[in-house]
Scaffold this motif. Sequence first.
Motif, short mmCIF file in Angstrom:
data_model
loop_
_atom_site.label_atom_id
_atom_site.label_comp_id
_atom_site.label_asym_id
_atom_site.label_seq_id
_atom_site.Cartn_x
_atom_site.Cartn_y
_atom_site.Cartn_z
N PRO A 15 -56.29 -13.07 -57.08
CA PRO A 15 -55.48 -13.17 -55.85
C PRO A 15 -54.73 -14.49 -55.66
CG PRO A 15 -57.50 -12.01 -55.38
CD PRO A 15 -57.63 -12.53 -56.80
N PRO A 16 -55.35 -15.66 -55.88
CA PRO A 16 -54.56 -16.89 -55.69
C PRO A 16 -53.33 -16.96 -56.59
CG PRO A 16 -56.89 -17.41 -55.86
CD PRO A 16 -56.74 -15.96 -56.22
N PHE A 17 -53.44 -16.40 -57.80
CA PHE A 17 -52.31 -16.42 -58.72
C PHE A 17 -51.32 -15.31 -58.41
CE2 PHE A 17 -50.13 -15.13 -62.59
CZ PHE A 17 -49.54 -16.32 -62.97
N HIS A 18 -51.80 -14.07 -58.41
CA HIS A 18 -50.91 -12.91 -58.27
C HIS A 18 -50.29 -12.78 -56.88
CE1 HIS A 18 -53.18 -11.59 -61.90
NE2 HIS A 18 -51.97 -11.18 -62.23
N PHE A 19 -51.01 -13.17 -55.84
CA PHE A 19 -50.54 -12.93 -54.48
C PHE A 19 -50.15 -14.20 -53.72
CE2 PHE A 19 -53.62 -9.45 -55.44
CZ PHE A 19 -52.65 -8.49 -55.70
N PHE A 20 -50.28 -15.36 -54.35
CA PHE A 20 -49.84 -16.59 -53.72
C PHE A 20 -48.90 -17.39 -54.63
CE2 PHE A 20 -50.35 -21.16 -52.73
CZ PHE A 20 -49.75 -21.15 -51.48
N VAL A 21 -49.39 -17.84 -55.77
CA VAL A 21 -48.59 -18.70 -56.65
C VAL A 21 -47.30 -18.01 -57.09
CG1 VAL A 21 -48.54 -19.87 -58.89
CG2 VAL A 21 -50.57 -20.03 -57.44
N ILE A 22 -47.41 -16.80 -57.63
CA ILE A 22 -46.21 -16.13 -58.14
C ILE A 22 -45.19 -15.87 -57.03
CG2 ILE A 22 -45.36 -14.00 -59.22
CD1 ILE A 22 -46.58 -16.14 -61.12
N PRO A 23 -45.59 -15.28 -55.89
CA PRO A 23 -44.57 -15.10 -54.85
C PRO A 23 -43.94 -16.42 -54.38
CG PRO A 23 -46.50 -13.77 -54.35
CD PRO A 23 -46.86 -14.65 -55.52
N VAL A 24 -44.75 -17.46 -54.24
CA VAL A 24 -44.21 -18.74 -53.77
C VAL A 24 -43.20 -19.31 -54.76
CG1 VAL A 24 -44.80 -21.17 -53.30
CG2 VAL A 24 -46.14 -19.33 -52.26
N VAL A 25 -43.51 -19.33 -56.05
CA VAL A 25 -42.56 -19.93 -57.01
C VAL A 25 -41.30 -19.07 -57.16
CG1 VAL A 25 -44.28 -21.31 -58.25
CG2 VAL A 25 -43.73 -19.02 -59.06
N VAL A 26 -41.44 -17.75 -57.08
CA VAL A 26 -40.26 -16.88 -57.18
C VAL A 26 -39.38 -17.04 -55.95
CG1 VAL A 26 -39.49 -14.48 -57.25
CG2 VAL A 26 -41.30 -15.24 -58.79
N ILE A 27 -39.98 -17.06 -54.76
CA ILE A 27 -39.20 -17.26 -53.53
C ILE A 27 -38.53 -18.63 -53.56
CG2 ILE A 27 -39.41 -17.63 -51.03
CD1 ILE A 27 -41.60 -15.37 -51.12
N ASN A 28 -39.22 -19.63 -54.08
CA ASN A 28 -38.65 -20.98 -54.18
C ASN A 28 -37.40 -20.97 -55.08
OD1 ASN A 28 -38.65 -23.87 -53.71
ND2 ASN A 28 -39.27 -24.04 -55.85
N VAL A 29 -37.43 -20.26 -56.19
CA VAL A 29 -36.26 -20.18 -57.07
C VAL A 29 -35.09 -19.57 -56.30
CG1 VAL A 29 -35.27 -19.03 -59.09
CG2 VAL A 29 -37.52 -20.09 -59.26
N ILE A 30 -35.36 -18.48 -55.59
CA ILE A 30 -34.30 -17.81 -54.82
C ILE A 30 -33.72 -18.75 -53.76
CG2 ILE A 30 -33.83 -15.91 -53.21
CD1 ILE A 30 -36.03 -14.33 -54.83
N ILE A 31 -34.57 -19.43 -53.02
CA ILE A 31 -34.11 -20.35 -51.98
C ILE A 31 -33.27 -21.47 -52.59
CG2 ILE A 31 -34.90 -22.16 -50.36
CD1 ILE A 31 -37.27 -20.24 -49.69
#
Length: 144
Positions: A15-31
């Motif tokens: 969960p910390p990787f799949h549901f926190f780290v990955i969404p955060v870094v992907v959203i950061n790229v988009i932003i």
Amino acid sequence: MPVEQSYATHRRYLPPFHFFVIPVVVINVIIQIVFAVKRFSLLSAWNVVFAIALTALAFLSRIMTLTVQNRLLRLEERLRLERLLPADLRSRVGELSTSQLIALRFCADDEVPELARAVLAGEVTEREEIKKRIKTWRADWLRA
């Protein structure tokens, strides 16, 4: 963790990787890309590059972890099969791919010779096919 593990329940998420780290870094790229397009500067371009590098780092760290786990599982299963298989199959353990060995780890000890024989005969070759043939599931709760 469920009481029993089966083909339907054996996949595991971290969960910390799949549901926190990955969404955060992907959203950061988009932003960062949106910001760079709206207000381009050397700094905004650098932020995009840095965000992509962080995303790559996140994925590479996961890939490296899984690679080490696969190597250990391969060794563990080779040793297990050499102990459990009859002599005619024991010498052929090296013919099994890493993917096949990883799938066989879920097979109960008394069922391994029959399934390993089917794999070595080419009756079943893919990881998912092997897992689906397992009648008595041997749980692996340690895989992350």
